[in-house]
Enzyme design. Structure first.
Site, mmCIF file in Angstrom:
data_model
loop_
_atom_site.group_PDB
_atom_site.id
_atom_site.type_symbol
_atom_site.label_atom_id
_atom_site.label_comp_id
_atom_site.label_asym_id
_atom_site.label_seq_id
_atom_site.Cartn_x
_atom_site.Cartn_y
_atom_site.Cartn_z
ATOM 1 N N LYS A 190 45.349 29.096 39.025
ATOM 2 C CA LYS A 190 44.145 29.532 39.731
ATOM 3 C C LYS A 190 42.919 28.768 39.202
ATOM 4 O O LYS A 190 42.847 28.478 38.005
ATOM 5 C CB LYS A 190 43.996 31.033 39.434
ATOM 6 C CG LYS A 190 42.873 31.737 40.120
ATOM 7 C CD LYS A 190 42.929 33.242 39.816
ATOM 8 C CE LYS A 190 41.546 33.850 39.930
ATOM 9 N NZ LYS A 190 41.491 35.283 39.681
ATOM 10 N N LYS A 204 44.727 39.908 28.493
ATOM 11 C CA LYS A 204 43.437 39.830 27.793
ATOM 12 C C LYS A 204 43.574 40.194 26.328
ATOM 13 O O LYS A 204 42.839 39.670 25.494
ATOM 14 C CB LYS A 204 42.392 40.717 28.476
ATOM 15 C CG LYS A 204 41.872 40.128 29.774
ATOM 16 C CD LYS A 204 40.569 40.787 30.210
ATOM 17 C CE LYS A 204 40.042 40.164 31.490
ATOM 18 N NZ LYS A 204 38.910 40.917 32.058
ATOM 19 N N LYS A 245 36.919 29.755 35.560
ATOM 20 C CA LYS A 245 35.838 29.227 34.714
ATOM 21 C C LYS A 245 36.282 29.114 33.266
ATOM 22 O O LYS A 245 35.639 28.431 32.490
ATOM 23 C CB LYS A 245 34.563 30.071 34.778
ATOM 24 C CG LYS A 245 34.673 31.402 35.396
ATOM 25 C CD LYS A 245 33.320 32.028 35.661
ATOM 26 C CE LYS A 245 33.515 33.214 36.561
ATOM 27 N NZ LYS A 245 32.426 33.617 37.348
#
Ligand code: TRP
Length: 336
Positions: A200, A118, A203
């Site tokens: 994976k 992140k 969104k």
């Protein structure tokens, strides 16, 4: 559930209000939560405080938190059977977060792969919350003495850290926390992107066809499945190297309950085109009741408010006992 039933194990899980759940979130996580409600004491939380580690527009954020809450109920989480609440409504999480942060090392947080990923993704906002995110997650779990934590594979490292924090605290201050175990469902735990089935389903994917949302309408769902990336073979068969077909078969199996063998014989002699439409239709049909329920709940804000207010009160009654105990253990002066 007014009081926790002592003879049942405690389950806690959280989901971030970052938007409508994907089919991956649903099949991999949320759908498996509903059947647990009879066997366990379940506490489910919309973890809005975790979501704040990424910059958000306040108005959209508030709306998404409410929608996520309604979606949980629409997915079969029953506020009578379980405790369902919004994380920021229960102050215990923030309280315990601080105490546990003082039992967590800089080095262990630096090793968290999600933090590394992140911070690369948002180099302009590597805030302290992003760094201590796993401590808050440990607080979420430990403040209810949860025995089991339903999580996806990507959260295993965080749960391992929560376990280490619990063990260390217990060694230093005496038995206080239950050391939680991960609860990873066997099927559907890893739904992949429809456009790149090695990744994976997410969104944050740039390609809108990669990801099915549980509120997508039937035409949209079928269109996304029709465009799903497969391979140059033509046989519907679960096998190495057929990531796209394996993913579609996994989805179809989750939704219909059919085994891989049954699916192979159902589509023997048929092409990928027929199979993709069948997957799309079965997914759309199984999601329809959720969409209807969601719309009904979102038009009844008073009921939603009643549910999350009560949920937070029940959650606090449980967690505050532990916060009090922990405060004594570490040596805070008792105020009561
Ligand atoms: N970090 C989890 C995720 O992104 C969400 C989460 C927060 C959570 N607190 C939790 C999951 C406690 C399980 C238990 O998926």
């Amino acid at each position: 559930m007014s009081e926790a039933n002592e003879s049942k194990k405690m389950i806690f899980s959280g989901i971030q209000p970052t938007g409508v759940f994907t089919l991956g979130n649903y099949l991999g996580a949320v759908r498996n939560w509903a059947p647990l409600q009879d066997e366990y004491n379940c506490i489910y939380s919309i973890v809005d405080m975790h979501a704040l580690t990424v910059k958000r527009d306040p108005i959209a954020f508030r709306q998404k938190t409410l929608e996520s809450y309604a979606l949980l109920l629409a997915c079969g989480i029953d506020p009578e059977k379980s405790i369902v609440f919004i994380q920021s409504h229960n102050p215990s999480h923030a309280q315990l977060n601080w105490i546990l942060a003082c039992s967590t090392q800089f080095g262990e947080l630096s090793r968290m792969t999600q933090f590394k990923d992140k911070s690369k993704k948002h180099p302009d906002d590597v805030n302290a919350g992003l760094f201590t995110y796993p401590v808050l997650m440990a607080a979420d779990i430990l403040t209810y003495n949860a025995d089991l934590v339903p999580i996806g594979q990507d959260q295993k490292q965080h749960l391992e850290l929560a376990r280490n924090i619990a063990v260390r605290f217990n060694q230093r201050f005496g038995e206080t926390f239950v050391v939680p175990e991960p609860y990873i469902p066997k099927v559907g735990a890893a739904i992949k992107s429809l456009q790149d089935p090695t990744k994976k389903m997410s969104k944050s994917d740039d390609n809108p066809n990669a990801c099915v949302y549980i509120l997508d309408d039937k035409d949209t769902i079928i269109r996304k499945f029709k465009r799903a990336v497969t391979d140059s073979d033509t046989v519907v068969k679960f096998a190495d190297g057929k990531d796209g077909i394996n993913n579609l078969m996994t989805i179809y199996s989750c939704v219909t309950g059919k085994t891989m063998d049954e699916i192979e014989s159902e589509f023997a002699g048929k092409g990928y085109g027929d199979f993709k439409i069948a997957v799309g239709e079965s997914v759309a049909d199984s999601l329809k009741p959720i969409r209807d329920d969601f719309n009904r709940l979102m038009s009844d804000k008073a009921y939603l408010k009643e549910c999350y207010t009560q949920g937070a009160q029940r959650a606090f009654r449980i967690s505050n006992k532990l916060v009090t105990k922990v405060s004594r253990r570490v040596g805070f002066v008792d105020v009561r």
